[in-house]
Design a protein around this motif. Structure first.
Motif, PDB file in Angstrom:
ATOM      1  N   ALA A 185     130.826 -53.462  26.827  1.00  0.00           N
ATOM      2  CA  ALA A 185     132.438 -53.695  27.027  1.00  0.00           C
ATOM      3  C   ALA A 185     133.479 -52.681  27.586  1.00  0.00           C
ATOM      4  CB  ALA A 185     132.448 -53.635  25.257  1.00  0.00           C
ATOM      5  N   ASN A 186     134.421 -54.288  28.300  1.00  0.00           N
ATOM      6  CA  ASN A 186     135.591 -53.759  29.092  1.00  0.00           C
ATOM      7  C   ASN A 186     136.331 -53.384  28.458  1.00  0.00           C
ATOM      8  OD1 ASN A 186     134.412 -53.640  31.982  1.00  0.00           O
ATOM      9  ND2 ASN A 186     134.130 -55.591  31.523  1.00  0.00           N
ATOM     10  N   ASN A 187     137.540 -52.894  28.806  1.00  0.00           N
ATOM     11  CA  ASN A 187     138.520 -52.337  28.036  1.00  0.00           C
ATOM     12  C   ASN A 187     139.798 -54.078  28.282  1.00  0.00           C
ATOM     13  OD1 ASN A 187     138.162 -50.309  27.380  1.00  0.00           O
ATOM     14  ND2 ASN A 187     140.030 -49.075  27.877  1.00  0.00           N
ATOM     15  N   ASP A 188     138.683 -54.826  27.476  1.00  0.00           N
ATOM     16  CA  ASP A 188     139.628 -55.974  28.213  1.00  0.00           C
ATOM     17  C   ASP A 188     139.680 -56.811  26.192  1.00  0.00           C
ATOM     18  OD1 ASP A 188     139.908 -59.058  28.184  1.00  0.00           O
ATOM     19  OD2 ASP A 188     138.900 -58.842  30.262  1.00  0.00           O
ATOM     20  N   TRP A 189     140.584 -57.572  25.927  1.00  0.00           N
ATOM     21  CA  TRP A 189     140.375 -58.300  24.625  1.00  0.00           C
ATOM     22  C   TRP A 189     139.391 -58.865  24.459  1.00  0.00           C
ATOM     23  CZ3 TRP A 189     140.958 -63.348  24.095  1.00  0.00           C
ATOM     24  CH2 TRP A 189     141.289 -63.544  24.804  1.00  0.00           C
ATOM     25  N   LYS A 190     138.879 -59.616  25.789  1.00  0.00           N
ATOM     26  CA  LYS A 190     137.595 -60.699  25.617  1.00  0.00           C
ATOM     27  C   LYS A 190     136.399 -60.538  25.448  1.00  0.00           C
ATOM     28  CE  LYS A 190     139.136 -62.416  29.922  1.00  0.00           C
ATOM     29  NZ  LYS A 190     140.692 -61.355  30.030  1.00  0.00           N
ATOM     30  N   SER A 191     136.379 -58.827  26.238  1.00  0.00           N
ATOM     31  CA  SER A 191     135.139 -58.206  25.618  1.00  0.00           C
ATOM     32  C   SER A 191     134.982 -58.000  23.949  1.00  0.00           C
ATOM     33  CB  SER A 191     135.380 -56.625  26.339  1.00  0.00           C
ATOM     34  OG  SER A 191     135.029 -57.115  27.951  1.00  0.00           O
ATOM     35  N   LEU A 192     135.910 -58.229  23.306  1.00  0.00           N
ATOM     36  CA  LEU A 192     135.529 -57.741  22.319  1.00  0.00           C
ATOM     37  C   LEU A 192     135.507 -58.845  21.029  1.00  0.00           C
ATOM     38  CD1 LEU A 192     138.738 -55.547  21.590  1.00  0.00           C
ATOM     39  CD2 LEU A 192     136.819 -55.106  22.169  1.00  0.00           C
ATOM     40  N   THR A 193     135.907 -60.362  21.853  1.00  0.00           N
ATOM     41  CA  THR A 193     135.579 -61.256  20.866  1.00  0.00           C
ATOM     42  C   THR A 193     135.139 -62.410  21.536  1.00  0.00           C
ATOM     43  OG1 THR A 193     137.867 -61.978  21.306  1.00  0.00           O
ATOM     44  CG2 THR A 193     137.907 -60.693  18.878  1.00  0.00           C
ATOM     45  N   GLN A 194     134.903 -63.015  23.508  1.00  0.00           N
ATOM     46  CA  GLN A 194     134.237 -63.879  24.174  1.00  0.00           C
ATOM     47  C   GLN A 194     133.268 -63.648  24.842  1.00  0.00           C
ATOM     48  OE1 GLN A 194     135.305 -66.625  23.785  1.00  0.00           O
ATOM     49  NE2 GLN A 194     136.481 -66.279  21.877  1.00  0.00           N
ATOM     50  N   VAL A 195     132.936 -62.548  25.137  1.00  0.00           N
ATOM     51  CA  VAL A 195     131.915 -62.217  25.529  1.00  0.00           C
ATOM     52  C   VAL A 195     130.720 -61.177  24.622  1.00  0.00           C
ATOM     53  CG1 VAL A 195     130.881 -60.393  27.486  1.00  0.00           C
ATOM     54  CG2 VAL A 195     133.175 -61.797  27.741  1.00  0.00           C
ATOM     55  N   LYS A 196     129.892 -61.391  25.118  1.00  0.00           N
ATOM     56  CA  LYS A 196     128.001 -60.976  24.247  1.00  0.00           C
ATOM     57  C   LYS A 196     128.432 -59.245  24.913  1.00  0.00           C
ATOM     58  CE  LYS A 196     124.273 -61.835  22.974  1.00  0.00           C
ATOM     59  NZ  LYS A 196     124.830 -61.492  20.694  1.00  0.00           N
ATOM     60  N   GLU A 197     128.026 -58.519  23.884  1.00  0.00           N
ATOM     61  CA  GLU A 197     128.691 -56.761  24.363  1.00  0.00           C
ATOM     62  C   GLU A 197     127.464 -55.861  23.785  1.00  0.00           C
ATOM     63  OE1 GLU A 197     129.875 -56.131  27.354  1.00  0.00           O
ATOM     64  OE2 GLU A 197     132.089 -57.018  27.525  1.00  0.00           O
ATOM     65  N   VAL A 198     127.147 -55.182  24.536  1.00  0.00           N
ATOM     66  CA  VAL A 198     126.510 -53.857  23.230  1.00  0.00           C
ATOM     67  C   VAL A 198     126.153 -52.758  23.196  1.00  0.00           C
ATOM     68  CG1 VAL A 198     123.485 -53.229  22.420  1.00  0.00           C
ATOM     69  CG2 VAL A 198     123.970 -55.610  23.139  1.00  0.00           C
ATOM     70  N   GLY A 199     126.533 -51.419  22.667  1.00  0.00           N
ATOM     71  CA  GLY A 199     126.964 -50.006  22.832  1.00  0.00           C
ATOM     72  C   GLY A 199     126.277 -49.590  21.335  1.00  0.00           C
ATOM     73  N   ILE A 200     126.769 -48.534  21.748  1.00  0.00           N
ATOM     74  CA  ILE A 200     125.995 -47.298  20.662  1.00  0.00           C
ATOM     75  C   ILE A 200     126.867 -46.457  20.593  1.00  0.00           C
ATOM     76  CG2 ILE A 200     124.970 -45.696  22.418  1.00  0.00           C
ATOM     77  CD1 ILE A 200     123.173 -44.693  20.099  1.00  0.00           C
ATOM     78  N   TYR A 201     127.718 -46.139  19.241  1.00  0.00           N
ATOM     79  CA  TYR A 201     128.887 -45.228  18.685  1.00  0.00           C
ATOM     80  C   TYR A 201     128.159 -44.111  17.933  1.00  0.00           C
ATOM     81  CZ  TYR A 201     132.946 -44.052  15.207  1.00  0.00           C
ATOM     82  OH  TYR A 201     133.701 -43.213  14.490  1.00  0.00           O
ATOM     83  N   LEU A 202     128.319 -42.641  18.651  1.00  0.00           N
ATOM     84  CA  LEU A 202     128.243 -41.289  18.049  1.00  0.00           C
ATOM     85  C   LEU A 202     129.412 -40.877  17.252  1.00  0.00           C
ATOM     86  CD1 LEU A 202     126.583 -41.006  21.709  1.00  0.00           C
ATOM     87  CD2 LEU A 202     124.607 -40.671  18.992  1.00  0.00           C
ATOM     88  N   SER A 203     129.158 -40.147  16.246  1.00  0.00           N
ATOM     89  CA  SER A 203     129.775 -39.663  15.556  1.00  0.00           C
ATOM     90  C   SER A 203     129.167 -38.141  15.244  1.00  0.00           C
ATOM     91  CB  SER A 203     130.078 -40.506  14.561  1.00  0.00           C
ATOM     92  OG  SER A 203     131.101 -39.470  13.496  1.00  0.00           O
ATOM     93  N   GLY A 204     130.469 -36.931  15.085  1.00  0.00           N
ATOM     94  CA  GLY A 204     130.014 -35.742  14.929  1.00  0.00           C
ATOM     95  C   GLY A 204     128.888 -35.354  16.178  1.00  0.00           C
ATOM     96  N   CYS A 205     128.590 -36.054  17.297  1.00  0.00           N
ATOM     97  CA  CYS A 205     127.912 -35.390  17.979  1.00  0.00           C
ATOM     98  C   CYS A 205     127.705 -34.769  19.057  1.00  0.00           C
ATOM     99  CB  CYS A 205     126.958 -36.797  19.194  1.00  0.00           C
ATOM    100  SG  CYS A 205     126.306 -37.918  17.185  1.00  0.00           S
ATOM    101  N   SER A 206     129.410 -33.998  18.947  1.00  0.00           N
ATOM    102  CA  SER A 206     129.779 -32.714  19.608  1.00  0.00           C
ATOM    103  C   SER A 206     128.698 -32.451  21.461  1.00  0.00           C
ATOM    104  CB  SER A 206     129.994 -31.372  19.082  1.00  0.00           C
ATOM    105  OG  SER A 206     129.255 -30.620  18.779  1.00  0.00           O
ATOM    106  N   GLN A 207     127.489 -31.890  21.186  1.00  0.00           N
ATOM    107  CA  GLN A 207     126.213 -31.594  22.076  1.00  0.00           C
ATOM    108  C   GLN A 207     126.516 -32.750  22.787  1.00  0.00           C
ATOM    109  OE1 GLN A 207     125.937 -28.549  22.656  1.00  0.00           O
ATOM    110  NE2 GLN A 207     123.782 -28.308  22.577  1.00  0.00           N
ATOM    111  N   ILE A 208     126.033 -33.668  22.704  1.00  0.00           N
ATOM    112  CA  ILE A 208     126.191 -35.076  23.399  1.00  0.00           C
ATOM    113  C   ILE A 208     127.002 -35.063  24.364  1.00  0.00           C
ATOM    114  CG2 ILE A 208     125.494 -37.249  23.345  1.00  0.00           C
ATOM    115  CD1 ILE A 208     123.534 -37.126  21.687  1.00  0.00           C
ATOM    116  N   ALA A 209     128.700 -35.178  23.492  1.00  0.00           N
ATOM    117  CA  ALA A 209     129.869 -35.291  23.678  1.00  0.00           C
ATOM    118  C   ALA A 209     129.792 -34.119  24.711  1.00  0.00           C
ATOM    119  CB  ALA A 209     131.078 -35.465  23.087  1.00  0.00           C
ATOM    120  N   ARG A 210     129.942 -33.174  24.943  1.00  0.00           N
ATOM    121  CA  ARG A 210     130.274 -33.079  25.937  1.00  0.00           C
ATOM    122  C   ARG A 210     129.116 -32.646  27.144  1.00  0.00           C
ATOM    123  NH1 ARG A 210     129.904 -28.604  21.123  1.00  0.00           N
ATOM    124  NH2 ARG A 210     128.348 -28.349  21.905  1.00  0.00           N
ATOM    125  N   LYS A 211     128.465 -32.980  27.000  1.00  0.00           N
ATOM    126  CA  LYS A 211     127.379 -33.769  28.180  1.00  0.00           C
ATOM    127  C   LYS A 211     128.444 -34.515  28.986  1.00  0.00           C
ATOM    128  CE  LYS A 211     124.317 -30.291  28.196  1.00  0.00           C
ATOM    129  NZ  LYS A 211     123.864 -29.092  28.996  1.00  0.00           N
TER     130      LYS A 211
END
Length: 509
Positions: free
Chosen positions: A179-205
């Motif tokens: 998903a781009n930083n574009d309003w259309k990426s939120l409601t007019q384009v099919k997007e797939v991603g992953i949200y990682l929460s509390g994963c500091s080891q991965i975030a630091r990399k």
């Protein structure tokens, strides 16, 4: 004593054959994230999958110390009054129906984080028409805690862009996806991603990769690039002076703080036999599996000159996931673009890496490979020829005369989001166009591959340029819950009424 020594020797050999892990005590949780375009009533919603717009707001609203964002471009705020924009001419009621207000909410959440004195770094591509660097510039204007830079990778590679889509909040929460930083990426384009929460080891990399891009933006490319004779792809091209495509005696020391050191291998970058894995128990809700053993995850990056530590290239991440399929199993591949070549280089590079991996598992593992490719308003005409040539693997497989028969199969379908051929500004030169949706919308934009045992979610289209001259980040995992959930997302699209099969040569209707 001899028995003890023998036992110790066996333990050492066993440990050498295991993946290389990074331990972490984080209470890491993750969810798959998706955007579905409006007006697709026959596409089922997948339980447990989050909304991209919600995740972007959470990342910004929950940040207390830092927020780092990599974006190709920005257009979170609709521009219906700008004649250069694909939004031009649409009414307020049209924009409300399209869901444009969700982009405004995301923008306001970043603005609010800036007002809370969160340290924010915004890194984007520059030069995308019409003014897609205006929003990050406005956010940084007059705020010492907000820094905004643009990076033209074409100065480093002769072509290529910042294409990764990554958010890092407080060095612990992360979004990686299409998903781009574009309003259309939120409601007019099919997007797939992953949200990682509390994963500091991965975030630091991932932050290390961000820092490398940030450092690149401050360097003089004319000093730090060379013209290389690339023997892997048989072309002359511009690369950073520390590239492994340059002979070792002519190579400079990398100015990046963290950079991979590989043996001298010519040409280019060898695949890693033991890429770094994260031994992190990633929590998912609901948690259905009975096996409680921790399953490894990993990161991969592009282009290879920005690799560091023992992380693999993004190309290797895709190939290894395809090859991870079990005997007689299924590989599912979803992409916007697929080309067996480069798109922007001169001369053109022939690129068979992914096609070869697909054909190999069809023959060696009797695998079924399902590929979804977007058919939309900016479809690349050369795509059809490459996809049809890939389908020829079926002919070769079925006609195999060797003793062990081949039973694998490739099946490819085009994904046509309704309205894909009616996109663009509503008004052009004072005349109504008849378009029903804003420009560059109504497209399946996700980039991922999932086998029976491994899932790989990325930001790169399946074209050579995206792996060798363009920034990209992927997250992969053997977590069976993510594997099954990503399969579910794919199957919902694959079995929807919005797809049509790609025909083999000579089978046109």
């Amino acid at each position: 004593m001899r028995r003890v020594l023998l036992y110790a020797f066996v333990l050492v050999l066993a440990s050498l054959s295991l993946p290389r892990f990074v331990d972490s005590s984080d209470r890491c949780k993750a969810w798959l994230v998706q955007s579905n375009p409006t007006d697709m009533p026959e596409l089922p919603l997948i339980p447990g999958v989050l909304s991209t717009g919600d995740v972007f707001q959470w990342l910004a609203n929950n940040s207390t110390r830092s927020l780092d964002i990599i974006a190709q471009y920005w257009q979170l705020l609709a521009s219906p009054k700008d004649p250069r924009s694909g939004d031009f001419g649409y009414s307020d009621s049209d924009l409300q129906q399209f869901g444009a207000h969700l982009g405004s909410l995301v923008y306001k959440s970043i603005d609010s984080a800036a007002n809370r004195n969160v340290s924010i770094r915004l890194l984007s591509h520059s030069g995308v028409y019409p003014e897609y660097t205006k929003e990050p510039s406005d956010l940084a204007n007059g705020r010492p805690n907000v820094k905004n830079v643009t990076l033209l990778l074409s100065k480093w590679y002769g072509s290529g862009i910042v294409h990764a889509k990554v958010w890092i909040s407080d060095d612990r929460d992360v979004y990686i996806g299409s998903a781009n930083n574009d309003w259309k990426s939120l409601t007019q384009v099919k997007e797939v991603g992953i949200y990682l929460s509390g994963c500091s080891q991965i975030a630091r990399k991932i932050k290390t990769y961000f820092d490398n891009l940030w450092r690149l933006a401050s360097l003089d490319s004319s000093v730090h690039t060379r013209n290389a004779s690339d023997q892997q792809w048989l072309i002359n091209r511009t690369v950073p002076c520390w590239s492994r495509f340059i002979p070792s005696k002519a190579r400079c020391k990398s100015p990046l703080p963290s950079y991979i050191e590989t043996p001298n291998v010519s040409p280019g970058y060898p695949p890693l036999s033991d890429p770094e894995m994260f031994n992190i128990d990633i929590g998912t809700l609901p948690r259905n599996r009975s096996c409680q053993e921790t399953q490894p995850s990993y990161l991969s990056f592009a282009p290879p000159e920005l690799l560091f530590g023992k992380h693999q290239s993004d190309e290797q991440g895709w190939i290894d996931t395809i090859k991870s399929v079990v005997e007689g199993g299924t590989v599912r591949i979803n992409t916007m673009d697929w080309l067996g070549q480069s798109q922007y280089t001169n001369p053109t590079v022939y690129w068979s890496s992914l096609s070869s991996a697909v054909s190999q598992v069809v023959f060696a593992k009797n695998a079924k490979v399902k590929i979804l490719v977007a058919y939309w308003g900016h479809f690349i005409p050369a795509t059809d020829g490459y996809l049809r040539s890939l389908l020829y693997s079926n002919v070769l497989c079925s006609s195999s005369s060797v003793q062990s028969k081949c039973f694998g199969q490739v099946e490819i379908r085009y994904y046509m989001v309704p309205g894909f051929n009616k996109t663009g500004p509503a008004v052009r030169n004072g005349t109504k166009t008849g378009n029903l949706y804003p420009g560059y919308t109504r497209v399946n934009h996700g980039k991922y591959v999932v086998s029976d045992v491994r899932a790989h979610i990325g930001t790169s289209n399946l074209v050579w340029d995206y792996f060798y001259a363009t920034s990209g980040v992927s997250f992969g995992t053997y977590n069976i819950e993510f594997v099954l959930k990503l399969q579910e997302i794919f199957d919902a699209d694959w079995n929807s009424p919005y797809v049509v099969p790609v025909q083999e040569f000579g089978q046109d209707v």
